[in-house]
Design a protein around this motif. Sequence first.
Motif, PDB file in Angstrom:
ATOM      1  N   THR A 369     -10.166  16.127  79.664  1.00  0.00           N
ATOM      2  CA  THR A 369      -8.723  16.128  79.400  1.00  0.00           C
ATOM      3  C   THR A 369      -7.908  16.596  80.594  1.00  0.00           C
ATOM      4  OG1 THR A 369      -8.886  18.340  78.431  1.00  0.00           O
ATOM      5  CG2 THR A 369      -9.069  16.475  76.922  1.00  0.00           C
ATOM      6  N   GLU A 370      -8.525  17.318  81.518  1.00  0.00           N
ATOM      7  CA  GLU A 370      -7.776  17.809  82.672  1.00  0.00           C
ATOM      8  C   GLU A 370      -7.328  16.675  83.594  1.00  0.00           C
ATOM      9  OE1 GLU A 370     -11.987  17.443  83.937  1.00  0.00           O
ATOM     10  OE2 GLU A 370     -10.970  18.309  82.171  1.00  0.00           O
ATOM     11  N   ARG A 371      -7.904  15.490  83.405  1.00  0.00           N
ATOM     12  CA  ARG A 371      -7.519  14.339  84.222  1.00  0.00           C
ATOM     13  C   ARG A 371      -6.404  13.507  83.581  1.00  0.00           C
ATOM     14  NH1 ARG A 371     -13.506  11.916  85.864  1.00  0.00           N
ATOM     15  NH2 ARG A 371     -14.200  13.673  87.155  1.00  0.00           N
ATOM     16  N   PHE A 372      -6.084  13.773  82.327  1.00  0.00           N
ATOM     17  CA  PHE A 372      -5.154  12.920  81.591  1.00  0.00           C
ATOM     18  C   PHE A 372      -3.771  12.877  82.228  1.00  0.00           C
ATOM     19  CE2 PHE A 372      -7.324  13.153  77.126  1.00  0.00           C
ATOM     20  CZ  PHE A 372      -8.441  12.539  77.677  1.00  0.00           C
ATOM     21  N   HIS A 373      -3.289  14.030  82.703  1.00  0.00           N
ATOM     22  CA  HIS A 373      -1.919  14.104  83.211  1.00  0.00           C
ATOM     23  C   HIS A 373      -1.704  13.127  84.365  1.00  0.00           C
ATOM     24  CE1 HIS A 373       1.950  15.823  84.410  1.00  0.00           C
ATOM     25  NE2 HIS A 373       1.498  15.788  85.650  1.00  0.00           N
TER      26      HIS A 373
END
Length: 496
Positions: A369-373
């Motif tokens: 999820t840390e890559r979603f932005h």
Amino acid sequence: MGYNIAMACDFFFPQPGGIESHIYQLSTKLIDRGHKVIIITHAYEGRTGVRYLTNGLKVYHVPFLVIYRATTFPTVFSFFPTFRNIIIREQIEIVHGHASLSSFCHEAILHARTMGLRTVFTDHSLFGFADAGSILTNKLLKFTLSDVDHVICVSHTCKENTVLRASLDPLMVSVIPNAVVAENFRPLSHPAYSNGPDNQLQNFNAQAATPLPHYLGPNDTITIAVISRLFYNKGTDLLIAAIPRILAAHPNVRFIIAGSGPKAIDLEQMLERNVLQDRVELLGPVRHEEVRDVMVRGHIYLHPSLTEAFGTVIVEAASCGLYVVCTQVGGIPEVLPAHMTVFAKPEEDDLVAATGKAIAALRANKVRTERFHDQVKMMYSWIDVARRTERVYDGISGVLSEAEFYGYDAADAASWSATRGRAGVQSFALIDRLKRYYGCGIWAGKLFCLCMVIDYLIFLVLEMLAPRENIDIARNWPEKTINKAEREREKKDSIG
């Protein structure tokens, strides 16, 4: 050369919502591109008359009676004198209406066509065909869109729905999705926005622009966030049924729910019956600028909507680094890639199962999820939305040729023109408008013709009683000058 544009809709700030945000963001970006934009909406508590927002965006809050869910009482004709005065004062050339349920939108498009202005309509919602409310709404939409220059929908599913509801030529409908301002919806630990690295490892991360993954242990608490209007169509009943089952199956899970509406009482009663007040936090209504602060407290965003044309809130949630669980309805499947979402049927059992699947995936650290932005930032841009909307304006104003606007081969021009119209050639002649309205139904067509004739007669009376030359022209806000380098940078940002 820029256009003078009026956005007309009942739904606008200070009321929070996706349509409100869409109108504001699109308007500010169009102003950045050299156009003049004003908003025409109804008065809200404490807001009546003219207000200026950021970027010189002028808002006209017209004091009309609000009857249901922030929509005004449909008077059809009484809005015309005020509307005409605003249009002449601001020298408007294009009227852009939003939302099928907005009385201001439909009336503004009718009056604008009577005044000889180009019109655009953007549809943000999906409607059925069987219940009484949908039948009436669809007939009203058919009336309005029979005499509009172009239609924009926020998803391909929304386009199919609108084309069927209003009996439109699909080529007269463009799909331009919503977007988000990614900088306003960032994870807490995103390196691009952190206050400064505290050690060498964080400093290396900031330079690499890749945030460290946050691993969840088997006993760590997982927070599920829900931010929605608490109405039936938003799936609140589905949420109420699913929450006790989700919490019973997962001891280390809690909920944060923000929003207000008629279903709030049912939600509170469910918490009391199941004694879940310590595991479910109800925040009530939140302002749009507070949405990000609520989202970053969660790990999963749950969106149980029963109907949705686009679903901007799930893009905002993914931008904040949340794993999204949502119902597979409407245009939602078009919004985010599969690795960011877990889809469920709009049923209680499937929603509970999908949420359990998302919880298990986070505990197993299978989702980055840390890559979603950064991924969302590359997918959605309001600059791109404004540029595509501007192209629609060029098409209806005749700046683009028929071949350029529709994208067909010039060799097919003769056969094309014989079977199709083009955006921007909807005639303002009274007889042509009557023909379009007359084709809307055996009885409805005659009623629509009568409304249009009355509207035209009111226009003639207003032209005599309040001549245009007696209406003062409003001074324009100083134009923003964007140099060539800035425009090139905008173009690269929107593509990248």
